[in-house]
Scaffold this motif. Structure first.
Motif, PDB file in Angstrom:
ATOM      1  N   HIS A 118      41.807  43.231  40.784  1.00 18.93           N
ATOM      2  CA  HIS A 118      40.960  43.226  41.973  1.00 18.93           C
ATOM      3  C   HIS A 118      39.597  42.652  41.610  1.00 18.93           C
ATOM      4  N   SER A 119      39.216  41.571  42.245  1.00 17.46           N
ATOM      5  CA  SER A 119      37.927  40.935  42.010  1.00 17.46           C
ATOM      6  C   SER A 119      37.755  40.664  40.510  1.00 17.46           C
ATOM      7  N   ALA A 120      36.788  41.296  39.850  1.00 16.54           N
ATOM      8  CA  ALA A 120      36.573  41.049  38.421  1.00 16.54           C
ATOM      9  C   ALA A 120      37.824  41.315  37.592  1.00 16.54           C
ATOM     10  N   GLY A 121      38.669  42.232  38.039  1.00 14.95           N
ATOM     11  CA  GLY A 121      39.888  42.546  37.309  1.00 14.95           C
ATOM     12  C   GLY A 121      40.861  41.391  37.228  1.00 14.95           C
ATOM     13  N   GLY A 122      40.717  40.412  38.131  1.00 14.40           N
ATOM     14  CA  GLY A 122      41.586  39.242  38.118  1.00 14.40           C
ATOM     15  C   GLY A 122      40.897  37.988  37.628  1.00 14.40           C
ATOM     16  N   GLN A 123      39.700  38.141  37.065  1.00 14.80           N
ATOM     17  CA  GLN A 123      38.885  36.984  36.704  1.00 14.80           C
ATOM     18  C   GLN A 123      38.781  36.743  35.200  1.00 14.80           C
ATOM     19  N   MET A 124      39.377  37.629  34.379  1.00 15.96           N
ATOM     20  CA  MET A 124      39.059  37.577  32.955  1.00 15.96           C
ATOM     21  C   MET A 124      40.252  37.346  32.041  1.00 15.96           C
ATOM     22  N   ILE A 125      41.369  36.830  32.566  1.00 12.60           N
ATOM     23  CA  ILE A 125      42.542  36.638  31.720  1.00 12.60           C
ATOM     24  C   ILE A 125      42.255  35.650  30.590  1.00 12.60           C
ATOM     25  N   ILE A 140      43.513  39.821  43.568  1.00 17.09           N
ATOM     26  CA  ILE A 140      43.155  40.222  44.926  1.00 17.09           C
ATOM     27  C   ILE A 140      41.636  40.079  45.067  1.00 17.09           C
ATOM     28  N   SER A 141      41.206  39.219  45.977  1.00 17.18           N
ATOM     29  CA  SER A 141      39.777  38.922  46.141  1.00 17.18           C
ATOM     30  C   SER A 141      39.171  38.426  44.831  1.00 17.18           C
ATOM     31  N   ALA A 142      39.957  37.720  44.053  1.00 18.05           N
ATOM     32  CA  ALA A 142      39.496  37.240  42.743  1.00 18.05           C
ATOM     33  C   ALA A 142      38.889  35.850  42.888  1.00 18.05           C
ATOM     34  N   SER A 143      37.686  35.692  42.377  1.00 15.33           N
ATOM     35  CA  SER A 143      36.998  34.409  42.400  1.00 15.33           C
ATOM     36  C   SER A 143      35.885  34.483  41.365  1.00 15.33           C
ATOM     37  N   THR A 144      35.075  33.448  41.273  1.00 17.54           N
ATOM     38  CA  THR A 144      33.942  33.514  40.349  1.00 17.54           C
ATOM     39  C   THR A 144      32.704  34.125  40.999  1.00 17.54           C
ATOM     40  N   GLY A 145      32.747  34.338  42.313  1.00 14.01           N
ATOM     41  CA  GLY A 145      31.563  34.864  42.976  1.00 14.01           C
ATOM     42  C   GLY A 145      30.344  33.975  42.803  1.00 14.01           C
ATOM     43  N   TRP A 146      30.587  32.676  42.659  1.00 11.81           N
ATOM     44  CA  TRP A 146      29.518  31.720  42.382  1.00 11.81           C
ATOM     45  C   TRP A 146      28.594  31.607  43.595  1.00 11.81           C
ATOM     46  N   PHE A 147      27.324  31.939  43.387  1.00  9.92           N
ATOM     47  CA  PHE A 147      26.378  31.972  44.490  1.00  9.92           C
ATOM     48  C   PHE A 147      26.330  30.651  45.261  1.00  9.92           C
ATOM     49  N   LYS A 148      26.337  29.522  44.548  1.00  8.36           N
ATOM     50  CA  LYS A 148      26.177  28.221  45.190  1.00  8.36           C
ATOM     51  C   LYS A 148      27.344  27.862  46.105  1.00  8.36           C
ATOM     52  N   CYS A 199      27.656  35.017  37.867  1.00  5.75           N
ATOM     53  CA  CYS A 199      27.770  34.587  39.264  1.00  5.75           C
ATOM     54  C   CYS A 199      26.791  33.463  39.585  1.00  5.75           C
ATOM     55  N   ALA A 200      25.649  33.456  38.925  1.00  8.18           N
ATOM     56  CA  ALA A 200      24.653  32.412  39.171  1.00  8.18           C
ATOM     57  C   ALA A 200      25.094  31.068  38.597  1.00  8.18           C
ATOM     58  N   ARG A 201      25.849  31.086  37.511  1.00 10.17           N
ATOM     59  CA  ARG A 201      26.202  29.849  36.812  1.00 10.17           C
ATOM     60  C   ARG A 201      27.535  29.253  37.236  1.00 10.17           C
ATOM     61  N   GLY A 202      28.411  30.053  37.860  1.00 12.40           N
ATOM     62  CA  GLY A 202      29.754  29.564  38.143  1.00 12.40           C
ATOM     63  C   GLY A 202      30.615  29.630  36.894  1.00 12.40           C
ATOM     64  N   GLY A 203      31.936  29.522  37.092  1.00 19.74           N
ATOM     65  CA  GLY A 203      32.849  29.569  35.950  1.00 19.74           C
ATOM     66  C   GLY A 203      33.113  30.956  35.420  1.00 19.74           C
ATOM     67  N   TYR A 204      32.402  31.946  35.904  1.00 23.54           N
ATOM     68  CA  TYR A 204      32.551  33.359  35.581  1.00 23.54           C
ATOM     69  C   TYR A 204      32.752  33.637  34.094  1.00 23.54           C
ATOM     70  N   ASP A 232      37.686  36.824  56.003  1.00 21.96           N
ATOM     71  CA  ASP A 232      36.388  37.447  56.263  1.00 21.96           C
ATOM     72  C   ASP A 232      35.718  37.957  54.993  1.00 21.96           C
ATOM     73  N   ASP A 233      36.048  37.377  53.855  1.00 24.69           N
ATOM     74  CA  ASP A 233      35.455  37.760  52.575  1.00 24.69           C
ATOM     75  C   ASP A 233      34.347  36.770  52.227  1.00 24.69           C
ATOM     76  N   ASP A 234      33.121  37.225  52.174  1.00 19.41           N
ATOM     77  CA  ASP A 234      32.001  36.346  51.854  1.00 19.41           C
ATOM     78  C   ASP A 234      31.900  36.035  50.364  1.00 19.41           C
ATOM     79  N   ILE A 235      32.546  36.846  49.534  1.00 18.04           N
ATOM     80  CA  ILE A 235      32.450  36.648  48.081  1.00 18.04           C
ATOM     81  C   ILE A 235      33.578  35.757  47.585  1.00 18.04           C
ATOM     82  N   ALA A 236      34.814  36.132  47.870  1.00 11.21           N
ATOM     83  CA  ALA A 236      35.975  35.335  47.455  1.00 11.21           C
ATOM     84  C   ALA A 236      36.366  34.428  48.617  1.00 11.21           C
ATOM     85  N   ASN A 237      35.746  33.265  48.695  1.00 16.90           N
ATOM     86  CA  ASN A 237      36.099  32.288  49.715  1.00 16.90           C
ATOM     87  C   ASN A 237      36.859  31.136  49.059  1.00 16.90           C
TER      88      ASN A 237
END
Length: 309
Positions: A118-125, A140-148, A199-204, A232-237
């Motif tokens: 979930h989110s960070a849990g799916g971002q670090m393989i 699930i809702s996994a992304s880099t959360g990149w602000f830009k 999150c600021a740099r991208g690529g997580y 409707d997820d503003d973080i994982a788009n």
């Protein structure tokens, strides 16, 4: 959905390679067909394992042994005062997820397991040296959360909270004041500050192993990856999901964007997937766990189309 039969949650200790002790819950399969792979549920940042227990119990009725746990510095895995915890976000991948996966495989005797992250849990393989023992990753809702890559209004809010309020609160209290921002549990300072930078740099998680090739497994991961995110997820788009998938160039990968109304829901967002009130999406998540073709209304999200090699 029918009420599942009772299951038994077994509290279990998990010891990491660096000696850190984590606490989790193991739920043995209680129904469903034989042969289902064990499942490791890796939580989102600042979310305790208890949030996932209802889903874990339901998944056990579908034929899967399930382990869910708290990262170091969170919930049952916090030992002592939060301000004294020296955990980092990289530790959650390089130590905690590694140890939890090893525990589950040793306990069940399976050669591989599925990670539902979930989110960070799916971002670090890409930080896991045992990534080859992951049969599938369901993010699930996994992304880099990149602000830009966020819509302008939410980007301003995220930058203000994560790059100004959070560092200031951490300096004043000695821990990440994420609860003040409505971002789950308060966090160890090292986790909060690293989260903000990634999150600021991208690529997580690639930021954790930059210039450390011996610890960077992103290019080696060949585990099939499926990301489910909500309209409707503003973080994982679509854009932030694509930013995550590009970090795993050798992995078969796809992303699907769900419309809440297609599942009888008013909203789904970033967190609601695992709530009992949103169990209409659980069968779809179970399909992804089994590696089946997903019956998702509409086409895969743009992230999928751009991410395939």
């Amino acid at each position: 959905m029918n009420t599942p039969p009772p299951t038994t949650d077994e509290a279990v200790p998990i010891t990491c390679a660096d000696g850190q002790r984590l606490h989790g819950h193991f739920i043995a399969r209680s129904g469903g067909p034989d042969g289902g792979l064990p499942v490791l549920i890796s939580p989102a940042t600042g979310v305790r394992q208890h949030f996932y227990l209802r889903f874990a119990r339901w998944l056990a009725t579908q034929g899967h042994d399930v382990l869910v746990f708290d990262y170091r510095g969170i919930g049952l895995s916090l030992h002592g005062r939060l301000k004294d915890c020296r955990a980092t976000l990289a530790d959650w991948g390089q130590q905690d997820q590694v140890a939890a996966l090893d525990w589950l495989l040793a306990h069940t005797g399976a050669a591989q397991a599925v990670i539902v992250g979930h989110s960070a849990g799916g971002q670090m393989i890409g930080l896991l040296p045992n990534h080859h023992r992951v049969a599938r990753l369901v993010g699930i809702s996994a992304s880099t959360g990149w602000f830009k890559a966020m819509r302008p209004g939410f980007r301003l809010k995220a930058n203000f909270g994560m790059r100004l309020v959070l560092p200031l609160g951490t300096r004043l209290t000695g821990y990440g004041t994420t609860a003040l921002l409505g971002l789950g549990e308060n966090l160890p300072a090292g986790v909060a500050l690293q989260w903000s930078r990634w999150c600021a740099r991208g690529g997580y998680a690639t930021n954790a192993v930059r210039h450390r090739p011996e610890q960077d497994f992103h290019a080696q991961v060949r585990t099939p990856v499926t990301v489910l995110h909500a309209e409707d997820d503003d973080i994982a788009n679509a854009a932030t999901v694509a930013d995550l998938l590009r970090t795993l160039p050798a992995a078969p990968r796809q992303a699907h964007c769900l419309r809440p109304r297609d599942h009888g829901l008013r909203q789904l967002g970033h967190l609601d997937w695992f709530r009992q009130s949103h169990q209409s999406v659980w069968p779809l998540m179970a399909q992804a766990v089994r590696g089946e073709t997903l019956a998702v209304a509409g086409a895969p999200s743009g992230a999928a189309a751009r991410a395939h090699p």
